[in-house]
Design a protein around this motif. Structure first.
Motif, short mmCIF file in Angstrom:
data_model
loop_
_atom_site.label_atom_id
_atom_site.label_comp_id
_atom_site.label_asym_id
_atom_site.label_seq_id
_atom_site.Cartn_x
_atom_site.Cartn_y
_atom_site.Cartn_z
N MET A 1 0.62 -1.27 0.04
CA MET A 1 0.00 -0.07 0.01
C MET A 1 0.92 1.37 0.06
O MET A 1 1.76 1.33 0.63
CB MET A 1 -0.96 -0.11 1.34
N ASN A 2 0.46 2.26 -0.72
CA ASN A 2 1.13 3.59 -0.89
C ASN A 2 0.61 4.45 0.31
O ASN A 2 -0.47 4.63 0.27
CB ASN A 2 0.84 3.94 -2.15
N VAL A 3 1.39 4.77 1.30
CA VAL A 3 1.29 5.68 2.46
C VAL A 3 2.05 6.83 2.31
O VAL A 3 3.19 6.96 2.03
CB VAL A 3 1.66 5.00 3.64
N LEU A 4 1.30 8.10 2.46
CA LEU A 4 1.80 9.38 2.34
C LEU A 4 1.95 10.05 3.67
O LEU A 4 0.67 10.04 4.27
CB LEU A 4 1.00 10.27 1.24
N VAL A 5 3.05 10.39 4.17
CA VAL A 5 3.04 11.01 5.34
C VAL A 5 3.38 12.46 5.24
O VAL A 5 4.22 12.97 4.36
CB VAL A 5 4.18 10.34 6.28
N LEU A 6 2.50 13.17 5.88
CA LEU A 6 2.44 14.65 5.90
C LEU A 6 3.19 15.26 7.42
O LEU A 6 2.61 14.88 8.22
CB LEU A 6 1.14 15.48 5.68
N ASN A 7 4.18 15.80 7.20
CA ASN A 7 4.75 16.61 8.38
C ASN A 7 4.94 17.94 7.98
O ASN A 7 6.28 18.13 7.14
CB ASN A 7 5.92 15.89 8.93
N LEU A 8 4.61 19.02 8.19
CA LEU A 8 4.85 20.24 7.69
C LEU A 8 5.04 21.44 8.79
O LEU A 8 4.81 22.61 8.72
CB LEU A 8 3.37 20.73 6.93
N THR A 9 5.97 20.83 9.67
CA THR A 9 6.32 21.84 10.79
C THR A 9 7.88 22.02 10.90
O THR A 9 8.48 21.96 9.68
CB THR A 9 5.85 21.32 12.12
N ARG A 10 8.60 21.82 11.90
CA ARG A 10 9.91 22.20 12.08
C ARG A 10 10.87 20.93 11.79
O ARG A 10 10.20 19.93 11.60
CB ARG A 10 10.20 22.89 13.20
N LEU A 11 11.99 21.34 11.58
CA LEU A 11 13.08 20.43 11.30
C LEU A 11 13.06 19.17 12.44
O LEU A 11 13.03 18.06 12.07
CB LEU A 11 14.60 21.01 11.27
N GLY A 12 12.96 19.59 13.61
CA GLY A 12 13.01 18.53 14.60
C GLY A 12 11.87 17.64 14.66
O GLY A 12 11.86 16.49 14.65
N ASP A 13 10.51 18.13 14.24
CA ASP A 13 9.38 17.40 14.07
C ASP A 13 9.41 16.37 12.84
O ASP A 13 9.06 15.16 12.82
CB ASP A 13 8.29 18.19 14.02
N LEU A 14 10.13 16.83 11.85
CA LEU A 14 10.40 16.14 10.54
C LEU A 14 11.33 14.76 11.02
O LEU A 14 10.90 13.67 10.64
CB LEU A 14 10.85 16.95 9.50
N LEU A 15 12.25 15.08 11.64
CA LEU A 15 13.15 14.13 11.84
C LEU A 15 12.60 13.12 12.79
O LEU A 15 12.88 11.99 12.92
CB LEU A 15 14.58 14.59 12.76
N GLN A 16 11.79 13.76 13.78
CA GLN A 16 11.24 12.79 14.75
C GLN A 16 9.86 11.84 14.21
O GLN A 16 9.54 11.11 14.78
CB GLN A 16 10.50 13.56 15.97
N SER A 17 9.73 12.13 12.92
CA SER A 17 8.94 11.06 12.35
C SER A 17 9.45 9.90 11.48
O SER A 17 8.83 9.17 10.85
CB SER A 17 7.97 11.94 11.08
N GLN A 18 10.57 10.03 11.73
CA GLN A 18 11.55 8.86 11.06
C GLN A 18 10.92 7.37 11.62
O GLN A 18 10.84 6.50 10.74
CB GLN A 18 13.15 8.98 11.44
N ALA A 19 10.88 7.15 12.75
CA ALA A 19 10.32 5.91 13.57
C ALA A 19 8.94 5.89 13.02
O ALA A 19 8.54 4.32 12.67
CB ALA A 19 10.28 6.06 14.98
N THR A 20 8.09 6.56 12.76
CA THR A 20 6.87 6.47 11.90
C THR A 20 7.05 5.83 10.59
O THR A 20 6.35 4.74 10.05
CB THR A 20 5.78 7.56 11.85
N VAL A 21 7.93 6.45 9.82
CA VAL A 21 8.19 6.05 8.48
C VAL A 21 8.72 4.71 8.35
O VAL A 21 8.31 3.85 7.58
CB VAL A 21 9.21 7.20 7.85
N SER A 22 9.65 4.22 9.30
CA SER A 22 10.34 3.11 9.15
C SER A 22 9.45 1.97 9.80
O SER A 22 9.44 0.83 9.37
CB SER A 22 11.57 3.13 10.33
N GLY A 23 8.63 2.24 10.90
CA GLY A 23 7.47 1.41 11.12
C GLY A 23 6.49 0.89 10.16
O GLY A 23 6.16 -0.16 10.08
N LEU A 24 6.08 1.83 9.17
CA LEU A 24 5.30 1.68 8.16
C LEU A 24 5.81 0.68 6.99
O LEU A 24 5.37 0.01 6.50
CB LEU A 24 4.68 2.92 7.65
#
Length: 556
Positions: A1-24
């Protein structure tokens, strides 16, 4: 399945979504990322991202100012490009702003998770974790979960397993990082910039210092950083100053402060005057792009920093962090997501209790004294101990609450006190919140048996009184609801709504339970929730509060 993750905030928040991306990705999904265009280079440092779609936010706003039709066309082109290139089956929006919610809906995916809008344009968060993340900012003493773990939950991922360590990176949050060539170039650049008095063969290694912060009041004083940098240099380490172009004045002040300390010290040693010596630091503020910053961090044995995006970058690269959290910043929710990192908070008592953390949007009544509470000598001793691989728990840092990042028994990032603050009310309350809120937010029943919270008598009495009052109101609400379901008289409706409002206001009046007030409101005001649903919510809330009451009640 193609999953599109949106993170439109600061640098730190973007990097902190790595675990979500890798988990998916670990679940077999193909993951793409939408981020602001100025942070697109950071996305290139992330693992498991099949495509990055940079959103030109500034350009979109400029077009909106000039002609809304042009802005709408720009928005449509972006959406069409994403849909044509990636065709998302699911969208996960990790940004609670209204524009991000609208964008998430515009992709018209089969499934949208996180912060979303319903068909009428009202907020319709798809999980309690999303609501909790947004609501927790209203109560700084009630943020028991790290944002990395909250992002994962919003994305529908289960609790993290205890992370394995591979190539020095935590499997829970390991960025792709720079290439081997980039790391080599960074080491060579640092070696070439070493002060002449300290040849590379005599150096014990590099230590990075990030002087800036998102707000001035969340920044440890430059003079304090200077004392730590001077101590590190005297111990044989090379301080490396990092930051953006706008932070160059901070670096200049630090270098001047070290020169002044060296001049004064030399004069005292000789009993007269002495010429100023050159500060033994490498200044890279404003001199690195994001990839060069990452490579430079990889060449350092430690990062000493405020709560910044650089801190999250270092944690994702496996670089140990010694982070300082001031004013509104606290490590429980935004601390470095890497076991073994150390976070410091000011231990600044006032007549009404501990001052830190303070609420957003409030004026400080203590002249920002928390910025000066943490003593540099303790930070220096802690930094040297971390660099030497010693026992950090043996180091005393006057004026600080000292926490070490660990993975808890629940699989989520946790903090353990190294300064004797495990037994204070704030820590005990956070422990209680973690034990009760995690299953509630996951839709599970609260644990049957929990040990007493061990709160001070004053705090326990205040909480027990509030919880008892709310439980009485919830039981009254249930009885009124049963009567209302049999005979929907207008007077009974009025009484029912008044009781519902009293539940909210009673919780809100108790600072330590204010977050539950907002959570109660969010759930009770969900679109389409009927009387049966509200009564079921009241029963579930009552079970949560009954467990809390058992934990906070005073021992006989």
């Amino acid at each position: 399945m193609n999953v599109l993750v949106l993170n439109l905030t600061r640098l730190g928040d973007l990097l902190q979504s790595q675990a979500t991306v890798s988990g998916l990705a670990a679940k077999g999904h193909c993951v793409a990322l939408v981020c602001l265009d100025n942070f697109a280079p950071a996305a290139a440092l992330m693992r498991d991202v099949s495509a990055v779609f940079p959103l030109r936010g500034a350009r979109l706003l400029a077009r909106l100012d000039a002609d809304w039709r042009s802005a709408l066309a720009e928005h449509r082109r972006f959406v069409d490009e994403v849909r044509a290139t990636f065709a998302p089956d699911a969208v996960i929006n990790l940004t609670p702003s209204e524009p991000a919610r609208l964008l998430a809906r515009t992709f018209q995916a089969q499934q949208t998770l996180g912060f979303v809008l319903d068909e009428l344009g009202f907020n319709a968060d798809t999980s309690l974790w999303a609501a909790f993340l947004q609501l927790a900012s209203t109560s700084r003493g009630a943020s028991p979960f790290n944002i990395v773990d909250m992002f994962r939950r919003i994305g529908g991922l289960d609790a993290l397993d205890r992370p394995n360590v591979s190539d020095g990176l935590s499997a829970a949050f390991g960025l792709r990082g720079p290439t081997a060539d980039e790391k080599r170039d960074a080491r060579q650049r640092l070696a070439e910039m070493l002060p002449a008095a300290l040849p590379v063969e005599l150096s014990r290694g590099f230590v990075a210092l990030q002087l800036g912060a998102s707000e001035d009041r969340r920044r440890w004083p430059v003079g304090s950083f200077a004392q730590v940098a001077r101590g590190l240099a005297r111990a044989g380490y090379v301080p490396v100053l990092l930051g953006t172009e706008s932070e160059k004045p901070l670096a200049a002040r630090l270098i001047a402060a070290i020169d002044e300390m060296e001049t004064k010290g030399a004069a005292e040693e000789t009993g007269g005057t002495a010429a100023s010596g050159k500060a033994q630091v490498v200044d890279l503020t404003g001199a690195t792009n994001l990839r060069e910053l990452a490579a430079t961090l990889c060449a350092c044995g430690l990062l000493i920093t405020n709560d910044t995006g650089t801190m999250h970058l270092a944690a994702g690269l496996g670089v140990p962090c010694l982070a300082i959290f001031l004013c509104t910043a606290q490590p429980w929710d935004t601390g470095p997501y890497l076991p073994g990192c150390i976070s410091l908070e000011p231990d600044f008592p006032t007549a009404t209790g501990p001052c830190h953390p303070c609420a957003f949007g409030t004026a400080c009544g203590h002249d920002l004294a928390c910025r000066r509470a943490i003593e540099p000598a303790g930070v220096l001793a802690l930094a040297e101990t971390m660099l030497a691989g010693g026992a950090s728990e043996l180091v005393q840092v006057p004026g600080a609450r000292v926490w070490r990042s660990v993975i808890g028994a629940d699989g989520l990032l946790d903090l353990e006190s190294l300064s004797g603050h495990e037994d204070c009310d704030r820590t005990r309350l956070i422990r209680l919140q973690r034990a009760l809120y995690r299953p509630y937010l996951d839709g599970e029943e609260p644990p049957e048996l929990l040990p007493p919270a061990g709160l001070s008598p004053e705090t326990a009495q205040a909480m027990a009184r509030c919880v008892g009052e709310v439980l009485s109101l919830l039981h009254l609400l249930q009885r009124q609801g049963e009567l209302l379901s049999r005979d929907p008289l207008p007077t009974m409706k009025t009484k029912f709504l008044a009781t519902w409002q009293r539940v909210k206001s009673t919780l809100q009046a108790q600072e330590r339970l204010a977050l539950l007030s907002w959570l109660w409101t969010f759930e009770a005001e969900r679109p389409g929730l009927d009387l049966t649903g509200i009564l079921a919510l009241a029963q579930r809330f009552a079970r949560l509060l009954e467990r809390m009451q058992q934990c906070v009640v005073l021992a006989p």
